[in-house]
Design an enzyme around this catalytic site. Structure first.
Site, short mmCIF file in Angstrom:
data_model
loop_
_atom_site.label_atom_id
_atom_site.label_comp_id
_atom_site.label_asym_id
_atom_site.label_seq_id
_atom_site.Cartn_x
_atom_site.Cartn_y
_atom_site.Cartn_z
N TYR A 141 1.01 -1.17 -0.37
CA TYR A 141 0.28 -0.31 0.02
C TYR A 141 1.36 1.28 -0.50
O TYR A 141 0.26 2.28 -0.37
CB TYR A 141 -0.31 0.01 1.44
N ASP A 177 -10.72 -9.34 8.35
CA ASP A 177 -11.70 -9.28 7.30
C ASP A 177 -12.81 -10.57 7.62
O ASP A 177 -13.14 -10.39 8.04
CB ASP A 177 -12.36 -8.79 6.13
N ASP A 210 -5.03 -7.35 5.62
CA ASP A 210 -6.45 -5.85 5.55
C ASP A 210 -7.68 -7.57 5.21
O ASP A 210 -8.39 -7.47 5.84
CB ASP A 210 -5.44 -5.98 3.96
N ASP A 237 -2.64 -17.86 0.76
CA ASP A 237 -3.67 -18.56 0.20
C ASP A 237 -4.60 -19.68 1.56
O ASP A 237 -6.01 -20.01 1.46
CB ASP A 237 -3.76 -18.66 -0.97
N LYS A 239 3.97 -15.15 1.42
CA LYS A 239 3.65 -16.38 0.07
C LYS A 239 5.04 -16.16 -0.04
O LYS A 239 5.55 -15.94 -1.53
CB LYS A 239 2.91 -15.27 -0.78
#
Ligand code: NAD
Length: 372
Positions: free
Chosen positions: A144, A256, A252, A228, A195
């Site tokens: 970001y 959630d 992020d 993942d 990852k």
């Protein structure tokens, strides 16, 4: 004799912010009157409310107060009436500025399923019953903020969008330390998520976390997990997790998912922490939910996320686990007695308003404090 003192800046903000803030003030007054804490409270404007009065979502004066307080507790910012304002004065800019100026790099999002609400989850109750996870998300680095970024035109007329995932050793290690320290006070299980199979920043992340673990935190159970797989495991077997540490982008998304597993947005607090200087960390506590303009002004919002944000302040900033747990238990007892705001209402339970919920929890604090 009071043994725990602190100074907080309350920034109620917009929409339901002022309503849940009022319920929190009830709770702070009750905790002050019935326990060994003494909290000095200052209150000011932020977001749209500040823009309406001062033409800016965060004045220099409020920023100064935020810097000098032990912590900021913020309601929520934003609303339809501000949607078309220029980017620099949108209510959300206040939050970004506070995070940046206080260098709040560690975002802590607990996702806990309260017994009384286990049927509110989108998953079967036996899968989530007793679930209590913390997602620790890096908040000021990663994709970001990484450079280069932007949208550019290619010679063949196509456009190309670019963002860059960048992490340095320091950014990874300082977050890792916060994660291991939180785990130390809990079940001592950390999952570090990246990852590393396809991203160099993920390889560095994994290496630095393992090195830190090896040097200082060998007593904590560390597992590395791909992002993942973590998303899948969260919905398959969420109770395997205690503390998840991860970068900005994956955090992020994963925070959630874990929030949704609890089924109750109005119940979720969060904390954003900076570096420790002279034994104190800069900190901002806030509910996960937004300003909920659709229900603002109706006295029906759930104030529990705001109240639990204060409990997090007591635990993480004041290091007062006892009063923090007293507040959490008061919330659980009030839910256990069947009181519900509209968002978590179930058949056969008692529907209460925002202010009622605040006074019920305040009374429960008084009752419980006698035996705590
Ligand atoms: P939201 O969280 O405000 O609302 C989503 C839904 O959940 C709405 O139906 C709302 O009524 C409900 N809800 C939220 N909190 C609740 C509570 N405490 N009790 C009962 N119901 C509750 O998200 P949104 O609708 O996407 O955003 C509304 C505004 O809030 C936007 O302006 C957005 O930018 C802003 N926002 C601010 C923050 C923040 O201040 N940290 C976070 C998210 C969104």
């Amino acid at each position: 004799m009071k043994n725990s003192e602190g100074k907080i800046l309350l920034l109620p903000g917009d929409g339901i912010g002022p309503e849940v803030n009022k319920a929190l003030k009830d709770v702070i007054n009750s905790a002050d009157a019935n326990t060994a804490i003494n909290i000095e409270v200052e209150e000011d404007l932020v977001g749209g409310a500040s823009y309406d009065k001062n033409n800016t979502p965060l004045t220099d004066d409020v920023l100064k107060k935020a810097v000098s307080a032990d912590a900021v507790i913020l309601g929520s910012v934003g609303g339809y009436q501000y949607d078309n304002l220029p980017f620099e004065v949108k209510p959300e800019r206040a939050l970004l500025k506070l995070r940046k100026e206080l260098d709040l790099y560690a975002n802590i999002r607990p996702a806990k399923v309260f017994d009384a609400l286990k049927d509110a989850s989108s998953l079967k109750s036996d899968i989530v019953e007793g679930m209590d996870i913390i997602v620790l998300r890096e908040l000021t680095g990663g994709i970001y903020f990484g450079e280069p970024r932007g949208i550019r035109k290619l010679p063949d007329g196509q456009r190309e969008g670019i963002n860059t995932e960048v992490y340095t050793t320091n950014e990874i290690v300082r977050l890792g330390k916060v994660g291991f320290e939180i785990a130390e006070q809990r079940k001592k299980i950390v999952h570090s998520v990246e990852k590393a199979n396809v991203m160099e920043s993920g390889i560095l992340w994994r290496e630095e976390i393992m090195k830190l673990h090896n040097e200082k935190y060998k007593h904590i159970d560390l597992s590395n997990m791909y992002a993942d797989n973590c998303a899948m495991q969260l919905v398959k077997q969420p109770k395997q997790f205690d503390v998840i540490i991860t970068g900005n982008l994956f955090g992020d998304i994963l925070s959630d998912i874990s929030a949704e597993l609890t089924g109750s947005l109005g119940m979720l607090p969060s904390a954003s922490l900076g570096d420790e200087v002279n034994g104190k960390r800069k900190a901002l506590y806030e509910p996960v939910h937004g300003s909920a303009p659709d229900i603002a002004g109706k006295n029906i919002a759930n104030p529990i996320a705001m109240i639990l944000s204060f409990a997090m302040f007591l635990k993480l900033s004041l290091k007062n686990n006892k009063v923090s747990e007293l507040i959490e238990s008061s919330v659980e007892n009030v839910l256990g007695k069947g009181y519900r705001t509209k968002d978590i209402m179930q058949s056969g339970k008692n529907l209460v308003t925002t202010s009622d919920m605040g006074s019920l929890i305040s009374k429960e604090i008084k009752n419980l404090s006698r035996s705590f």
